[in-house]
Write a protein that holds these residues in place. Structure first.
Motif, mmCIF file in Angstrom:
data_model
loop_
_atom_site.group_PDB
_atom_site.id
_atom_site.type_symbol
_atom_site.label_atom_id
_atom_site.label_comp_id
_atom_site.label_asym_id
_atom_site.label_seq_id
_atom_site.Cartn_x
_atom_site.Cartn_y
_atom_site.Cartn_z
ATOM 1 N N CYS A 190 -30.480 49.723 51.947
ATOM 2 C CA CYS A 190 -30.127 48.311 52.060
ATOM 3 C C CYS A 190 -31.180 47.454 51.363
ATOM 4 C CB CYS A 190 -29.991 47.923 53.529
ATOM 5 S SG CYS A 190 -29.322 46.271 53.760
ATOM 6 N N GLY A 191 -32.427 47.809 51.520
ATOM 7 C CA GLY A 191 -33.505 47.083 50.854
ATOM 8 C C GLY A 191 -33.372 47.137 49.338
ATOM 9 N N ARG A 192 -33.034 48.315 48.810
ATOM 10 C CA ARG A 192 -32.833 48.446 47.360
ATOM 11 C C ARG A 192 -31.698 47.556 46.886
ATOM 12 N NH1 ARG A 192 -33.268 54.056 48.277
ATOM 13 N NH2 ARG A 192 -31.040 54.312 47.823
ATOM 14 N N VAL A 193 -30.606 47.539 47.648
ATOM 15 C CA VAL A 193 -29.442 46.726 47.284
ATOM 16 C C VAL A 193 -29.793 45.244 47.322
ATOM 17 C CG1 VAL A 193 -27.133 46.031 48.053
ATOM 18 C CG2 VAL A 193 -27.736 48.461 47.953
ATOM 19 N N LEU A 194 -30.418 44.800 48.394
ATOM 20 C CA LEU A 194 -30.782 43.387 48.517
ATOM 21 C C LEU A 194 -31.744 42.967 47.414
ATOM 22 C CD1 LEU A 194 -31.172 43.118 52.388
ATOM 23 C CD2 LEU A 194 -29.336 42.142 50.996
ATOM 24 N N MET B 130 -25.981 63.477 52.708
ATOM 25 C CA MET B 130 -25.873 63.090 51.327
ATOM 26 C C MET B 130 -27.164 63.471 50.634
ATOM 27 S SD MET B 130 -25.147 59.323 49.688
ATOM 28 C CE MET B 130 -23.526 59.195 50.392
ATOM 29 N N SER B 131 -27.070 64.054 49.456
ATOM 30 C CA SER B 131 -28.260 64.495 48.743
ATOM 31 C C SER B 131 -29.000 63.315 48.153
ATOM 32 C CB SER B 131 -27.868 65.468 47.627
ATOM 33 O OG SER B 131 -27.240 64.773 46.569
ATOM 34 N N SER B 132 -30.251 63.545 47.788
ATOM 35 C CA SER B 132 -31.059 62.487 47.198
ATOM 36 C C SER B 132 -30.445 61.989 45.900
ATOM 37 C CB SER B 132 -32.477 63.013 46.956
ATOM 38 O OG SER B 132 -33.253 62.027 46.331
ATOM 39 N N ALA B 133 -29.903 62.910 45.096
ATOM 40 C CA ALA B 133 -29.274 62.513 43.835
ATOM 41 C C ALA B 133 -28.074 61.614 44.092
ATOM 42 C CB ALA B 133 -28.852 63.748 43.050
ATOM 43 N N ALA B 134 -27.276 61.947 45.099
ATOM 44 C CA ALA B 134 -26.099 61.131 45.405
ATOM 45 C C ALA B 134 -26.497 59.777 45.953
ATOM 46 C CB ALA B 134 -25.197 61.858 46.395
ATOM 47 N N SER B 135 -27.581 59.729 46.711
ATOM 48 C CA SER B 135 -27.976 58.460 47.311
ATOM 49 C C SER B 135 -28.551 57.490 46.292
ATOM 50 C CB SER B 135 -28.969 58.695 48.450
ATOM 51 O OG SER B 135 -30.175 59.203 47.940
ATOM 52 N N SER B 136 -28.996 57.991 45.130
ATOM 53 C CA SER B 136 -29.529 57.104 44.105
ATOM 54 C C SER B 136 -28.597 57.011 42.904
ATOM 55 C CB SER B 136 -30.921 57.582 43.672
ATOM 56 O OG SER B 136 -30.830 58.861 43.082
ATOM 57 N N ASN B 137 -27.356 57.419 43.069
ATOM 58 C CA ASN B 137 -26.355 57.365 42.020
ATOM 59 C C ASN B 137 -26.103 55.912 41.637
ATOM 60 O OD1 ASN B 137 -23.776 57.116 40.739
ATOM 61 N ND2 ASN B 137 -23.235 59.139 41.489
ATOM 62 N N PRO B 138 -26.262 55.571 40.345
ATOM 63 C CA PRO B 138 -26.069 54.180 39.924
ATOM 64 C C PRO B 138 -24.682 53.628 40.235
ATOM 65 C CG PRO B 138 -27.037 55.479 38.150
ATOM 66 C CD PRO B 138 -26.679 56.424 39.251
ATOM 67 N N VAL B 139 -23.660 54.459 40.182
ATOM 68 C CA VAL B 139 -22.299 54.005 40.482
ATOM 69 C C VAL B 139 -22.192 53.627 41.955
ATOM 70 C CG1 VAL B 139 -19.869 54.690 40.572
ATOM 71 C CG2 VAL B 139 -21.286 55.348 38.611
ATOM 72 N N ILE B 140 -22.763 54.448 42.825
ATOM 73 C CA ILE B 140 -22.752 54.159 44.264
ATOM 74 C C ILE B 140 -23.567 52.907 44.548
ATOM 75 C CG2 ILE B 140 -23.517 54.998 46.528
ATOM 76 C CD1 ILE B 140 -22.821 57.840 45.505
ATOM 77 N N GLU B 141 -24.754 52.804 43.938
ATOM 78 C CA GLU B 141 -25.596 51.623 44.142
ATOM 79 C C GLU B 141 -24.869 50.367 43.665
ATOM 80 O OE1 GLU B 141 -28.845 51.356 45.466
ATOM 81 O OE2 GLU B 141 -28.739 53.455 46.030
ATOM 82 N N HIS B 142 -24.190 50.441 42.531
ATOM 83 C CA HIS B 142 -23.446 49.283 42.012
ATOM 84 C C HIS B 142 -22.343 48.884 42.994
ATOM 85 C CE1 HIS B 142 -21.720 46.498 39.161
ATOM 86 N NE2 HIS B 142 -20.548 47.040 39.394
ATOM 87 N N ALA B 143 -21.638 49.869 43.530
ATOM 88 C CA ALA B 143 -20.570 49.582 44.493
ATOM 89 C C ALA B 143 -21.140 48.931 45.752
ATOM 90 C CB ALA B 143 -19.810 50.862 44.841
ATOM 91 N N LEU B 144 -22.293 49.390 46.201
ATOM 92 C CA LEU B 144 -22.930 48.794 47.377
ATOM 93 C C LEU B 144 -23.365 47.358 47.091
ATOM 94 C CD1 LEU B 144 -25.074 51.759 48.725
ATOM 95 C CD2 LEU B 144 -23.022 50.769 49.758
ATOM 96 N N CYS B 145 -23.922 47.129 45.900
ATOM 97 C CA CYS B 145 -24.316 45.764 45.524
ATOM 98 C C CYS B 145 -23.095 44.850 45.522
ATOM 99 C CB CYS B 145 -24.984 45.762 44.151
ATOM 100 S SG CYS B 145 -26.679 46.378 44.149
#
Length: 77
Positions: free
Chosen positions: A47-51, A1-16
């Protein structure tokens, strides 16, 4: 997964949302970062970012080591 995809706000929101759903499902859940990363099958950094996002939003609390629901009896300050 690219760096851009790993910091995608939509993906981060879904993980949260996914992580918060687990804490809601198990009110007594108390996890360290390493335990959470294993449980949620996430890279430790992500995981740290999400928490921490969930702590900043006020739904989780931490003592710097473990994370728990902010509305649980295990309240960190």
């Amino acid at each position: 997964m690219s760096s851009a995809a790993s910091s995608n706000p939509v993906i981060e929101h879904a993980l949260c949302a996914r992580v918060w759903a687990e804490f809601r499902e198990m009110p007594g859940l108390n996890l360290t970062l390493a335990q959470a990363a294993r449980l949620f099958t996430l890279e430790r950094e992500k995981c740290g970012r999400v928490l921490h996002a969930l702590v900043m939003s006020g739904v989780l609390t931490t003592d710097g080591v473990a994370f728990a629901r902010a509305d649980s009896s295990r309240r960190y300050t």
